[in-house]
Every structure is written in C-alpha cells, then in structure tokens.
Scaffold this motif. Structure first.
Motif, PDB file in Angstrom:
ATOM      1  N   ARG A 288     -18.932 -10.855   0.720  1.00 49.50           N
ATOM      2  CA  ARG A 288     -19.911 -10.407   1.602  1.00 49.50           C
ATOM      3  C   ARG A 288     -19.907 -11.262   2.898  1.00 49.50           C
ATOM      4  NH1 ARG A 288     -24.104 -10.606  -1.908  1.00 49.50           N
ATOM      5  NH2 ARG A 288     -23.756  -8.540  -2.450  1.00 49.50           N
ATOM      6  N   VAL A 289     -19.695 -12.757   2.597  1.00 48.49           N
ATOM      7  CA  VAL A 289     -19.843 -13.611   3.761  1.00 48.49           C
ATOM      8  C   VAL A 289     -18.828 -13.246   4.742  1.00 48.49           C
ATOM      9  CG1 VAL A 289     -21.366 -15.418   2.596  1.00 48.49           C
ATOM     10  CG2 VAL A 289     -18.655 -15.408   2.267  1.00 48.49           C
ATOM     11  N   HIS A 290     -17.492 -12.937   4.201  1.00 49.30           N
ATOM     12  CA  HIS A 290     -16.483 -12.556   5.038  1.00 49.30           C
ATOM     13  C   HIS A 290     -16.624 -11.367   5.832  1.00 49.30           C
ATOM     14  CE1 HIS A 290     -13.894 -15.589   2.951  1.00 49.30           C
ATOM     15  NE2 HIS A 290     -13.079 -15.264   3.748  1.00 49.30           N
ATOM     16  N   ARG A 291     -17.359 -10.267   5.080  1.00 48.04           N
ATOM     17  CA  ARG A 291     -17.650  -9.024   5.804  1.00 48.04           C
ATOM     18  C   ARG A 291     -18.772  -9.232   6.798  1.00 48.04           C
ATOM     19  NH1 ARG A 291     -18.824  -4.379   2.475  1.00 48.04           N
ATOM     20  NH2 ARG A 291     -17.552  -3.133   3.724  1.00 48.04           N
ATOM     21  N   LEU A 292     -19.467 -10.226   6.656  1.00 47.37           N
ATOM     22  CA  LEU A 292     -20.814 -10.742   7.506  1.00 47.37           C
ATOM     23  C   LEU A 292     -20.116 -11.344   8.574  1.00 47.37           C
ATOM     24  CD1 LEU A 292     -23.766 -11.740   5.184  1.00 47.37           C
ATOM     25  CD2 LEU A 292     -23.628  -9.828   6.850  1.00 47.37           C
ATOM     26  N   GLY A 293     -19.108 -11.878   8.628  1.00 48.82           N
ATOM     27  CA  GLY A 293     -18.732 -13.064   9.601  1.00 48.82           C
ATOM     28  C   GLY A 293     -18.429 -12.365  10.988  1.00 48.82           C
ATOM     29  N   PRO A 294     -18.017 -11.140  11.435  1.00 51.38           N
ATOM     30  CA  PRO A 294     -18.348 -10.683  12.851  1.00 51.38           C
ATOM     31  C   PRO A 294     -19.605 -10.355  12.937  1.00 51.38           C
ATOM     32  CG  PRO A 294     -16.316  -9.667  11.435  1.00 51.38           C
ATOM     33  CD  PRO A 294     -17.050 -10.303  10.543  1.00 51.38           C
ATOM     34  N   VAL A 295     -20.182  -9.831  12.193  1.00 51.97           N
ATOM     35  CA  VAL A 295     -21.860  -9.524  12.681  1.00 51.97           C
ATOM     36  C   VAL A 295     -22.595 -10.848  12.795  1.00 51.97           C
ATOM     37  CG1 VAL A 295     -24.006  -8.582  11.662  1.00 51.97           C
ATOM     38  CG2 VAL A 295     -21.710  -7.476  10.999  1.00 51.97           C
ATOM     39  N   LEU A 296     -22.199 -12.010  12.168  1.00 48.77           N
ATOM     40  CA  LEU A 296     -23.153 -13.120  12.604  1.00 48.77           C
ATOM     41  C   LEU A 296     -22.575 -13.670  13.929  1.00 48.77           C
ATOM     42  CD1 LEU A 296     -23.019 -14.596   8.936  1.00 48.77           C
ATOM     43  CD2 LEU A 296     -24.986 -13.656  10.252  1.00 48.77           C
TER      44      LEU A 296
ATOM     45  N   ALA B 294     -31.790  -7.706   0.198  1.00 50.75           N
ATOM     46  CA  ALA B 294     -31.236  -7.542   1.358  1.00 50.75           C
ATOM     47  C   ALA B 294     -29.831  -7.387   1.273  1.00 50.75           C
ATOM     48  CB  ALA B 294     -31.831  -9.111   1.871  1.00 50.75           C
ATOM     49  N   ALA B 295     -29.148  -8.162   0.291  1.00 53.29           N
ATOM     50  CA  ALA B 295     -27.852  -8.063   0.097  1.00 53.29           C
ATOM     51  C   ALA B 295     -27.144  -6.869  -0.321  1.00 53.29           C
ATOM     52  CB  ALA B 295     -27.245  -8.816  -1.091  1.00 53.29           C
ATOM     53  N   ASP B 296     -27.898  -5.823  -0.777  1.00 49.30           N
ATOM     54  CA  ASP B 296     -27.631  -4.504  -0.867  1.00 49.30           C
ATOM     55  C   ASP B 296     -27.614  -3.712   0.403  1.00 49.30           C
ATOM     56  OD1 ASP B 296     -27.321  -4.552  -3.600  1.00 49.30           O
ATOM     57  OD2 ASP B 296     -29.187  -3.622  -4.155  1.00 49.30           O
ATOM     58  N   ALA B 297     -28.728  -3.954   1.253  1.00 54.27           N
ATOM     59  CA  ALA B 297     -28.687  -3.321   2.666  1.00 54.27           C
ATOM     60  C   ALA B 297     -27.845  -3.877   3.492  1.00 54.27           C
ATOM     61  CB  ALA B 297     -30.110  -3.695   3.054  1.00 54.27           C
ATOM     62  N   ALA B 298     -27.330  -5.035   3.187  1.00 62.51           N
ATOM     63  CA  ALA B 298     -26.177  -5.654   4.180  1.00 62.51           C
ATOM     64  C   ALA B 298     -24.933  -4.702   3.762  1.00 62.51           C
ATOM     65  CB  ALA B 298     -26.171  -7.159   4.169  1.00 62.51           C
ATOM     66  N   ASP B 299     -24.716  -4.741   2.647  1.00 68.70           N
ATOM     67  CA  ASP B 299     -23.314  -4.074   1.949  1.00 68.70           C
ATOM     68  C   ASP B 299     -23.258  -2.693   2.570  1.00 68.70           C
ATOM     69  OD1 ASP B 299     -22.731  -6.479   0.499  1.00 68.70           O
ATOM     70  OD2 ASP B 299     -23.240  -5.582  -1.271  1.00 68.70           O
ATOM     71  N   GLN B 300     -24.372  -2.089   2.492  1.00 64.91           N
ATOM     72  CA  GLN B 300     -24.227  -0.489   3.168  1.00 64.91           C
ATOM     73  C   GLN B 300     -23.966  -0.718   4.527  1.00 64.91           C
ATOM     74  OE1 GLN B 300     -28.065   1.538   2.203  1.00 64.91           O
ATOM     75  NE2 GLN B 300     -28.040   0.589   0.107  1.00 64.91           N
ATOM     76  N   ALA B 301     -24.536  -1.625   5.580  1.00 65.77           N
ATOM     77  CA  ALA B 301     -24.498  -1.608   6.581  1.00 65.77           C
ATOM     78  C   ALA B 301     -22.896  -1.983   6.892  1.00 65.77           C
ATOM     79  CB  ALA B 301     -25.246  -2.700   7.298  1.00 65.77           C
ATOM     80  N   LEU B 302     -22.337  -2.966   6.122  1.00 60.99           N
ATOM     81  CA  LEU B 302     -21.037  -3.357   6.179  1.00 60.99           C
ATOM     82  C   LEU B 302     -20.186  -2.554   5.877  1.00 60.99           C
ATOM     83  CD1 LEU B 302     -21.798  -6.936   4.964  1.00 60.99           C
ATOM     84  CD2 LEU B 302     -21.251  -6.512   7.470  1.00 60.99           C
TER      85      LEU B 302
ATOM     86  N   GLY C  96     -23.604  -3.691  16.967  1.00 65.23           N
ATOM     87  CA  GLY C  96     -24.920  -3.518  17.282  1.00 65.23           C
ATOM     88  C   GLY C  96     -25.753  -2.940  16.142  1.00 65.23           C
ATOM     89  N   ARG C  97     -25.200  -1.675  15.672  1.00 67.56           N
ATOM     90  CA  ARG C  97     -25.881  -1.019  14.554  1.00 67.56           C
ATOM     91  C   ARG C  97     -26.035  -2.078  13.242  1.00 67.56           C
ATOM     92  NH1 ARG C  97     -23.144   3.409  16.456  1.00 67.56           N
ATOM     93  NH2 ARG C  97     -21.522   3.128  14.882  1.00 67.56           N
ATOM     94  N   ALA C  98     -24.741  -2.689  12.995  1.00 67.85           N
ATOM     95  CA  ALA C  98     -24.724  -3.361  11.849  1.00 67.85           C
ATOM     96  C   ALA C  98     -25.532  -4.548  11.981  1.00 67.85           C
ATOM     97  CB  ALA C  98     -23.245  -3.931  11.569  1.00 67.85           C
ATOM     98  N   ALA C  99     -25.685  -5.272  12.997  1.00 69.04           N
ATOM     99  CA  ALA C  99     -26.428  -6.514  13.136  1.00 69.04           C
ATOM    100  C   ALA C  99     -28.122  -6.103  13.129  1.00 69.04           C
ATOM    101  CB  ALA C  99     -26.307  -7.148  14.547  1.00 69.04           C
ATOM    102  N   ARG C 100     -28.396  -4.923  13.828  1.00 69.29           N
ATOM    103  CA  ARG C 100     -29.909  -4.660  13.434  1.00 69.29           C
ATOM    104  C   ARG C 100     -30.306  -4.400  12.189  1.00 69.29           C
ATOM    105  NH1 ARG C 100     -28.450  -2.023  18.661  1.00 69.29           N
ATOM    106  NH2 ARG C 100     -27.697  -0.338  17.379  1.00 69.29           N
ATOM    107  N   ARG C 101     -29.383  -3.530  11.290  1.00 69.16           N
ATOM    108  CA  ARG C 101     -29.844  -3.436   9.954  1.00 69.16           C
ATOM    109  C   ARG C 101     -29.917  -4.516   9.315  1.00 69.16           C
ATOM    110  NH1 ARG C 101     -25.903   1.656   8.406  1.00 69.16           N
ATOM    111  NH2 ARG C 101     -27.051   1.144   6.341  1.00 69.16           N
ATOM    112  N   CYS C 102     -28.698  -5.286   9.478  1.00 70.72           N
ATOM    113  CA  CYS C 102     -28.864  -6.942   8.691  1.00 70.72           C
ATOM    114  C   CYS C 102     -29.958  -7.531   8.932  1.00 70.72           C
ATOM    115  CB  CYS C 102     -27.403  -7.651   8.926  1.00 70.72           C
ATOM    116  SG  CYS C 102     -26.080  -6.779   8.168  1.00 70.72           S
ATOM    117  N   LEU C 103     -30.291  -7.889  10.331  1.00 72.27           N
ATOM    118  CA  LEU C 103     -31.370  -8.744  10.656  1.00 72.27           C
ATOM    119  C   LEU C 103     -32.844  -8.203  10.172  1.00 72.27           C
ATOM    120  CD1 LEU C 103     -29.180 -10.129  12.293  1.00 72.27           C
ATOM    121  CD2 LEU C 103     -31.071 -10.792  13.982  1.00 72.27           C
ATOM    122  N   GLU C 104     -32.931  -6.824  10.155  1.00 75.48           N
ATOM    123  CA  GLU C 104     -34.100  -5.981   9.632  1.00 75.48           C
ATOM    124  C   GLU C 104     -34.252  -6.241   8.043  1.00 75.48           C
ATOM    125  OE1 GLU C 104     -36.214  -1.750   9.539  1.00 75.48           O
ATOM    126  OE2 GLU C 104     -34.171  -1.965  10.003  1.00 75.48           O
ATOM    127  N   ALA C 105     -33.087  -6.164   7.221  1.00 70.36           N
ATOM    128  CA  ALA C 105     -33.097  -6.592   6.080  1.00 70.36           C
ATOM    129  C   ALA C 105     -33.491  -8.277   5.667  1.00 70.36           C
ATOM    130  CB  ALA C 105     -31.851  -6.352   5.424  1.00 70.36           C
TER     131      ALA C 105
END
Length: 401
Positions: free
Chosen positions: A171-179, A314-322, A351-360
């Motif tokens: 998860r943190v590797h897949r989040l990397g570009p979003v962060l 929040a992790a589930d929501a992030a995984d869906q966005a990722l 941008g879509r992924a970041a909006r969903r992740c920060l919302e979650a």
C-alpha cells in the motif's frame, strides 16, 4: 571471523528491518532549510545554528535534532501512538527549536529544494565525504541531494504479522506517487522555475538508481535483501580509520571477494543506511517521497499517510483509488512517478486518486482521535487538492511564498 553469507543478509533483514508487532505508532521527521533573510543567497553557518540550539536545551517532547550535510535541520519526533500524539510532540518541539532561531533573525523554510542557494556541504564527517565522492563520479545531482533538499518523512509500523506487513508494504509503495503529487513543493532551483512541481524528486532520480529506485515486491524482506545485495558500495571502512572507495562493487560481490577485508554485520547495517528508496524499512516503514512543507501544512502528510495505512476503512478506500490509478494490484510505473513529480495533481489520474485518498483520510482521522488534524487536512484539500493544485503552485518566479 565468521564469513557473512547471503543467507545471513536475508536473516538479518527479516529479523531487524521487518520486525512485526501491533501497528499504531507514528513518527514524523521534518527537515527544514535554515535561512537568513538578510543574506538569502548565503548559507547559514552550521556552528551558529548548533550553538543557538544548544543554548535552548533539548526539545521538551523528546524529538531528536540533527543536521543534514548542507546544514538542513532535521527534527525527528519519537514514535508515538497515533497521528495526534506524533503531531503534538513534533509541533511542541518545532516551536522550541524555532524560537531561538527566530530571535537570532533566522528562519526555518519548509520547501523541498533550496530555491536560491547553491549546494555547499557543511558537515565534514567521513560518511559525507565518502558519499560526496561517490556521487560526484556521476554528476552534480548527488551533491545537490545532500546539501539542498529537504523532506517530510513519515514513519509507520511494519505490521502485525508477515501477511499484514506485505499488505502495508504494497500500500505505501502504491501511495508513493500520490503523496509525491499531493504535497509537491520544490518548483525552483537557483531562483528559476525548473518545470517540475517536485524538482526534489528529479534530483533524487538523477543519482544512483540502484539505491534510490522503489523496492516493491510481494515479499518485502526478500525484495529488500536483494536490493541491498545488488546495490553498489558507497565506501568500505577500514580498521585504520580510512574509508576505502569500494571500487563500484555490489555488496554481494564484496561478500564473494572479501577484499580489502570480509564484510560483517556492522558493514551490512552501514550499507543499508546508504540506500535511499522512497520507502525504506528500518524496523518501521520510512516514507521518504514527500517534499518539506511550511506551516501550517507540514502536519498534513503524516496525518494522511497514517490514516490511509492504519485505519481499515480509509485503507480500503485508498486501495480502490490506487487500483484505478495503477491497475488492480499493480505497482506504480516509472511514468506515474514522473508525472507525480512533474505535473503533481494537475495530472488528471493522479488528481482523482489524491482527492479520493485525502477525503478518506479526513474522514478517518476523527475515528483515530485526531479530529483537529482532520480539520487541517480539509483545509489543505480546499486550498490545493480539490483545485488540482499543490504548494509548488504558490511559488512566485522569485521563489517567495
């Protein structure tokens, strides 16, 4: 001396770098450029800064104060249960550190790459001399990385068990570009726009890829061991106190050749400390892909990252966005990292992924006892993410905020 083997390396990494345990601890490592408004183009002498901080005494919440080679100040909070406690400690210690510097006419600047000053190394420790020598063989980016960059690093637990550690690692590797995209804050270099929202990422990408590319992999400990074995030695410390150049050998080759001497576990630990991927396992997960940020935004990345990894919903929501960003279960492609650094959240998919992740993350933080941090995340979303912007977009051509 017992000869170190590749099996020893794998065993060490599984036992030390991937220690399992109940997750929940959070740490923040905030790096800052120290500047003098009366001399913005000159470095602030490190001995001056150190003397001011010595006189002020240790930070009250227990953060460690250290310096990077160019004089960047790093404040590392202790690991504490949850993002609210980590933020409280880091904020208290930052205020403690900042006061004597402000009283002396100095500023802490939260930005990922020094926008005005050229790189100049102030620390003369053998480690940094060896590092500079190693990087200088391949161009100027290494010296710039050492002396002119600053990041906001987030430290999270490995995981409850091996399976949980693998999930969190992925998860943190897949989040990397979003962060990277959401918090990009280094568009200027030597007073000019670079064309990158995170020029800091571009600098890191310009040095030895064998020690800076993402690790990834389905088996985290095995992947990190193979990464370390394949990475070139930065230096070999000799018994007489000299630092040998390593002749470009990979660590695995040194184990086979045993010259100028056989490596031991201390050499392995040192070698691991010279590897700088976006996610580095150190008994915890060190997230290294985020640019330094100014107040009031520096608490936001740690709050977001901890929520998306430690809160199940929040992790589930992030995984869906990722999954939508990278493909189902896929790791980030290099082009995605490139787009994150160049275009940040102006890139439609990021941008879509970041909006969903920060919302979650904002929704999760009150469940984690961090409602005030949720407010900070929402304010950040309103100013930046929801508008397809990041802090880099605030920079003027002259580099002022």
């Amino acid at each position: 001396m017992t000869r170190l083997t590749e099996s020893d390396v794998h065993e060490y990494i599984r036992g030390i770098c991937f220690k399992n345990g109940p997750p929940g601890l959070v740490g923040v490592e905030a790096e800052w450029l120290v500047t003098d408004p009366d001399a913005p183009d000159r470095p602030v002498p490190l001995d001056r800064v150190a003397a001011l901080l010595d006189e002020a005494g240790p930070p009250p919440a227990g953060s460690a104060v250290t310096f990077e080679p160019g004089g960047q100040l790093e404040l590392s909070s202790p690991p504490l249960p949850g993002p609210a406690a980590a933020h409280s400690a880091a904020a208290a210690d930052l205020a403690h550190v900042e006061k004597p510097l402000t009283d002396a006419g100095l500023c802490l600047q939260g930005v990922g790459l020094d926008p005005r000053r050229p790189p100049r190394r102030q620390l003369t420790l053998p480690r940094y001399t060896a590092m500079e020598r190693f990087f200088d063989r391949h161009g100027p980016s290494g010296r710039t990385m050492m002396c002119s960059t600053a990041s906001l690093q987030v430290c999270l637990d490995i995981g409850a068990d091996t399976a949980d550690a693998a999930r969190r690692w992925r998860r943190v590797h897949r989040l990397g570009p979003v962060l990277t995209a959401a918090f990009a804050n280094s568009p200027l270099w030597r007073g000019r726009p670079t064309g990158w929202r995170s020029a800091r990422w571009a600098v890191w990408a310009g040095i030895d890829a064998g020690r800076t590319r993402p690790v990834g992999g389905d088996d985290p400990a095995a992947a990190w061991a193979e990464y370390a074995l394949s990475a070139r030695l930065m230096t070999i410390r000799t018994p007489g106190g000299h630092w040998h150049g390593g002749a470009g050998m990979a660590f695995a080759e040194w184990m086979r050749r045993c010259r100028p001497r056989p490596p031991d576990h201390d050499d392995l630990a040192y070698h691991l400390s010279t590897l700088f991927p976006p996610v580095r396992p150190r008994g915890w997960l060190e997230l290294r892909m985020i640019d330094a940020l100014p107040a009031p935004w520096w608490p936001v990345p740690a709050a977001v990252a901890s929520a998306l990894v430690d809160d199940a919903r929040a992790a589930d929501a992030a995984d869906q966005a990722l999954d939508e960003l990278h493909g189902d279960g896929a790791e980030p492609a290099r082009r995605t990292w490139l787009a994150a650094a160049r275009d940040a959240v102006a890139d439609p998919a990021l941008g879509r992924a970041a909006r969903r992740c920060l919302e979650a993350a904002a929704a999760a933080l009150p469940r984690m006892g961090a409602a005030r941090l949720a407010e900070a995340v929402d304010a950040y979303r309103d100013r930046y993410t929801e508008r397809g912007r990041c802090p880099a977009d605030d920079a003027t051509p002259g580099g002022d905020r």
